[in-house]
Design a protein around this motif. Sequence first.
Motif, PDB file in Angstrom:
ATOM      1  N   GLY A  38       0.823  -1.202   0.000  1.00 20.20           N
ATOM      2  CA  GLY A  38       0.000   0.000   0.000  1.00 20.20           C
ATOM      3  C   GLY A  38       0.852   1.245   0.000  1.00 20.20           C
ATOM      4  N   CYS A  39       0.204   2.343   0.206  1.00 19.64           N
ATOM      5  CA  CYS A  39       0.910   3.624   0.241  1.00 19.64           C
ATOM      6  C   CYS A  39       0.581   4.326   1.547  1.00 19.64           C
ATOM      7  CB  CYS A  39       0.516   4.491  -0.949  1.00 19.64           C
ATOM      8  SG  CYS A  39      -1.227   4.910  -0.955  1.00 19.64           S
ATOM      9  N   ALA A  40       1.269   5.412   1.784  1.00 18.72           N
ATOM     10  CA  ALA A  40       1.010   6.185   2.994  1.00 18.72           C
ATOM     11  C   ALA A  40      -0.441   6.651   2.985  1.00 18.72           C
ATOM     12  CB  ALA A  40       1.956   7.374   3.057  1.00 18.72           C
ATOM     13  N   LYS A  41      -1.044   6.692   4.143  1.00 20.89           N
ATOM     14  CA  LYS A  41      -2.464   7.002   4.235  1.00 20.89           C
ATOM     15  C   LYS A  41      -2.652   8.509   4.395  1.00 20.89           C
ATOM     16  CE  LYS A  41      -3.349   4.518   7.696  1.00 20.89           C
ATOM     17  NZ  LYS A  41      -3.947   3.763   8.764  1.00 20.89           N
ATOM     18  N   ILE A  42      -2.846   9.178   3.282  1.00 25.02           N
ATOM     19  CA  ILE A  42      -3.036  10.625   3.321  1.00 25.02           C
ATOM     20  C   ILE A  42      -4.314  10.967   4.086  1.00 25.02           C
ATOM     21  CG2 ILE A  42      -3.485  12.677   1.919  1.00 25.02           C
ATOM     22  CD1 ILE A  42      -1.663  11.506  -0.203  1.00 25.02           C
ATOM     23  N   GLY A  43      -5.389  10.244   3.812  1.00 26.83           N
ATOM     24  CA  GLY A  43      -6.653  10.517   4.492  1.00 26.83           C
ATOM     25  C   GLY A  43      -6.538  10.370   5.996  1.00 26.83           C
ATOM     26  N   GLN A  44      -5.905   9.277   6.447  1.00 25.58           N
ATOM     27  CA  GLN A  44      -5.747   9.058   7.885  1.00 25.58           C
ATOM     28  C   GLN A  44      -4.863  10.135   8.499  1.00 25.58           C
ATOM     29  OE1 GLN A  44      -7.272   6.626   9.777  1.00 25.58           O
ATOM     30  NE2 GLN A  44      -6.485   7.833  11.462  1.00 25.58           N
ATOM     31  N   SER A  45      -3.843  10.532   7.781  1.00 16.55           N
ATOM     32  CA  SER A  45      -2.963  11.590   8.289  1.00 16.55           C
ATOM     33  C   SER A  45      -3.719  12.910   8.429  1.00 16.55           C
ATOM     34  CB  SER A  45      -1.766  11.788   7.355  1.00 16.55           C
ATOM     35  OG  SER A  45      -0.997  10.610   7.288  1.00 16.55           O
ATOM     36  N   MET A  46      -4.590  13.204   7.458  1.00 13.30           N
ATOM     37  CA  MET A  46      -5.374  14.433   7.521  1.00 13.30           C
ATOM     38  C   MET A  46      -6.381  14.383   8.667  1.00 13.30           C
ATOM     39  SD  MET A  46      -4.108  16.469   5.416  1.00 13.30           S
ATOM     40  CE  MET A  46      -5.333  17.747   5.619  1.00 13.30           C
ATOM     41  N   VAL A  47      -7.007  13.218   8.880  1.00 16.65           N
ATOM     42  CA  VAL A  47      -7.921  13.078  10.014  1.00 16.65           C
ATOM     43  C   VAL A  47      -7.161  13.309  11.313  1.00 16.65           C
ATOM     44  CG1 VAL A  47      -9.322  11.423  11.307  1.00 16.65           C
ATOM     45  CG2 VAL A  47      -9.561  11.577   8.826  1.00 16.65           C
ATOM     46  N   ASN A  48      -5.961  12.729  11.430  1.00 18.88           N
ATOM     47  CA  ASN A  48      -5.147  12.944  12.628  1.00 18.88           C
ATOM     48  C   ASN A  48      -4.830  14.423  12.809  1.00 18.88           C
ATOM     49  OD1 ASN A  48      -4.948  10.386  13.686  1.00 18.88           O
ATOM     50  ND2 ASN A  48      -2.994   9.921  12.718  1.00 18.88           N
ATOM     51  N   MET A  49      -4.442  15.099  11.728  1.00 19.42           N
ATOM     52  CA  MET A  49      -4.082  16.516  11.808  1.00 19.42           C
ATOM     53  C   MET A  49      -5.279  17.355  12.253  1.00 19.42           C
ATOM     54  SD  MET A  49      -0.899  16.989  10.971  1.00 19.42           S
ATOM     55  CE  MET A  49      -1.017  18.734  10.760  1.00 19.42           C
ATOM     56  N   GLY A  52      -6.181  17.172  15.883  1.00 21.54           N
ATOM     57  CA  GLY A  52      -5.212  17.690  16.850  1.00 21.54           C
ATOM     58  C   GLY A  52      -3.960  16.849  17.008  1.00 21.54           C
ATOM     59  N   GLY A  53      -3.863  15.738  16.303  1.00 24.41           N
ATOM     60  CA  GLY A  53      -2.683  14.885  16.395  1.00 24.41           C
ATOM     61  C   GLY A  53      -1.490  15.536  15.717  1.00 24.41           C
ATOM     62  N   ARG A  54      -0.398  15.675  16.447  1.00 29.79           N
ATOM     63  CA  ARG A  54       0.786  16.318  15.883  1.00 29.79           C
ATOM     64  C   ARG A  54       2.071  15.507  16.096  1.00 29.79           C
ATOM     65  NH1 ARG A  54      -2.606  18.939  13.749  1.00 29.79           N
ATOM     66  NH2 ARG A  54      -2.873  21.167  13.739  1.00 29.79           N
ATOM     67  N   THR A  55       1.959  14.379  16.776  1.00 31.99           N
ATOM     68  CA  THR A  55       3.156  13.584  17.065  1.00 31.99           C
ATOM     69  C   THR A  55       2.996  12.181  16.511  1.00 31.99           C
ATOM     70  OG1 THR A  55       2.319  12.750  19.179  1.00 31.99           O
ATOM     71  CG2 THR A  55       3.473  14.880  19.225  1.00 31.99           C
ATOM     72  N   ARG A  56       4.050  11.408  16.635  1.00 31.57           N
ATOM     73  CA  ARG A  56       4.004  10.018  16.179  1.00 31.57           C
ATOM     74  C   ARG A  56       3.031   9.185  17.006  1.00 31.57           C
ATOM     75  NH1 ARG A  56      10.387   9.888  15.519  1.00 31.57           N
ATOM     76  NH2 ARG A  56      10.482  10.682  13.404  1.00 31.57           N
ATOM     77  N   LEU A  57       2.735   9.640  18.209  1.00 38.26           N
ATOM     78  CA  LEU A  57       1.802   8.909  19.062  1.00 38.26           C
ATOM     79  C   LEU A  57       0.425   8.818  18.402  1.00 38.26           C
ATOM     80  CD1 LEU A  57       1.184   7.485  21.722  1.00 38.26           C
ATOM     81  CD2 LEU A  57       0.641   9.730  22.701  1.00 38.26           C
ATOM     82  N   SER A  58      -0.017   9.893  17.743  1.00 42.62           N
ATOM     83  CA  SER A  58      -1.339   9.869  17.100  1.00 42.62           C
ATOM     84  C   SER A  58      -1.359   8.839  15.984  1.00 42.62           C
ATOM     85  CB  SER A  58      -1.708  11.257  16.575  1.00 42.62           C
ATOM     86  OG  SER A  58      -0.807  11.670  15.581  1.00 42.62           O
ATOM     87  N   THR A  59      -0.287   8.737  15.220  1.00 48.80           N
ATOM     88  CA  THR A  59      -0.197   7.739  14.154  1.00 48.80           C
ATOM     89  C   THR A  59      -0.169   6.337  14.743  1.00 48.80           C
ATOM     90  OG1 THR A  59       1.028   9.309  12.820  1.00 48.80           O
ATOM     91  CG2 THR A  59       1.158   7.013  12.162  1.00 48.80           C
ATOM     92  N   SER A  62      -3.686   5.366  16.030  1.00 50.85           N
ATOM     93  CA  SER A  62      -4.615   5.039  14.946  1.00 50.85           C
ATOM     94  C   SER A  62      -4.258   3.692  14.320  1.00 50.85           C
ATOM     95  CB  SER A  62      -4.650   6.142  13.887  1.00 50.85           C
ATOM     96  OG  SER A  62      -3.439   6.227  13.195  1.00 50.85           O
ATOM     97  N   GLY A  63      -2.972   3.389  14.203  1.00 54.31           N
ATOM     98  CA  GLY A  63      -2.549   2.089  13.678  1.00 54.31           C
ATOM     99  C   GLY A  63      -2.963   0.945  14.584  1.00 54.31           C
ATOM    100  N   ILE A  64      -2.786   1.128  15.887  1.00 51.26           N
ATOM    101  CA  ILE A  64      -3.190   0.096  16.857  1.00 51.26           C
ATOM    102  C   ILE A  64      -4.702  -0.107  16.814  1.00 51.26           C
ATOM    103  CG2 ILE A  64      -3.359  -0.413  19.340  1.00 51.26           C
ATOM    104  CD1 ILE A  64      -0.603  -0.952  18.131  1.00 51.26           C
ATOM    105  N   VAL A  92     -15.103  11.166   4.208  1.00 51.35           N
ATOM    106  CA  VAL A  92     -13.744  11.427   4.688  1.00 51.35           C
ATOM    107  C   VAL A  92     -12.953  12.192   3.634  1.00 51.35           C
ATOM    108  CG1 VAL A  92     -11.538  10.327   5.273  1.00 51.35           C
ATOM    109  CG2 VAL A  92     -13.643   9.511   6.323  1.00 51.35           C
ATOM    110  N   CYS A  93     -13.100  11.778   2.381  1.00 54.68           N
ATOM    111  CA  CYS A  93     -12.398  12.472   1.291  1.00 54.68           C
ATOM    112  C   CYS A  93     -12.831  13.924   1.198  1.00 54.68           C
ATOM    113  CB  CYS A  93     -12.651  11.778  -0.046  1.00 54.68           C
ATOM    114  SG  CYS A  93     -11.860  10.174  -0.182  1.00 54.68           S
TER     115      CYS A  93
END
Length: 151
Positions: A38-49, A52-59, A62-64, A92-93
């Motif tokens: 697959g590829c990096a999840k742009i949608g998931q990254s935008m939802v995190n952003m 309020g997610g700004r660190t690796r912890l948010s990623t 969401s992965g867990i 989401v899009c």
Amino acid sequence: MTATLIDDITGTGSDKNREAKGQGLANVVTGFFGGMAGCAKIGQSMVNMKSGGRTRLSTFVSGIFLLFLIIVLGDVVKQIPMGALVGVMIMVCISTFEWGSLKSLTRVLLSDVLVMIVTVVTVVATDNLSIGVLLSIFHTPMCGTNPQFMP
């Protein structure tokens, strides 16, 4: 591409080569488990952003959570109608699309933009992502933007 978008939004910098290497390694490892690359999840990254997610912890969280959905709640998730999932993905899009990202197209090489357009048009026309990717790979040497594919 995900890192570039997030960097533009946050005004920070990141190592794009590191992102590409990590994604490549993950795609190789996933094949050993019968998964699909697959590829990096742009949608998931935008939802995190936007949440309020700004660190690796948010990623990581969401992965867990996605892993939990697949492993523990897989049978429940299978019962969700495909139409409902499609509707959620469309929303989401729409809600995560960053209109400012269109401005970045002026900073990208024209040949790279053409590769993106060729890929998208081919995938939409053929309903086959692999054909779109192959055509864009063969288009890349003509553009001269990726020397490692040069004959």
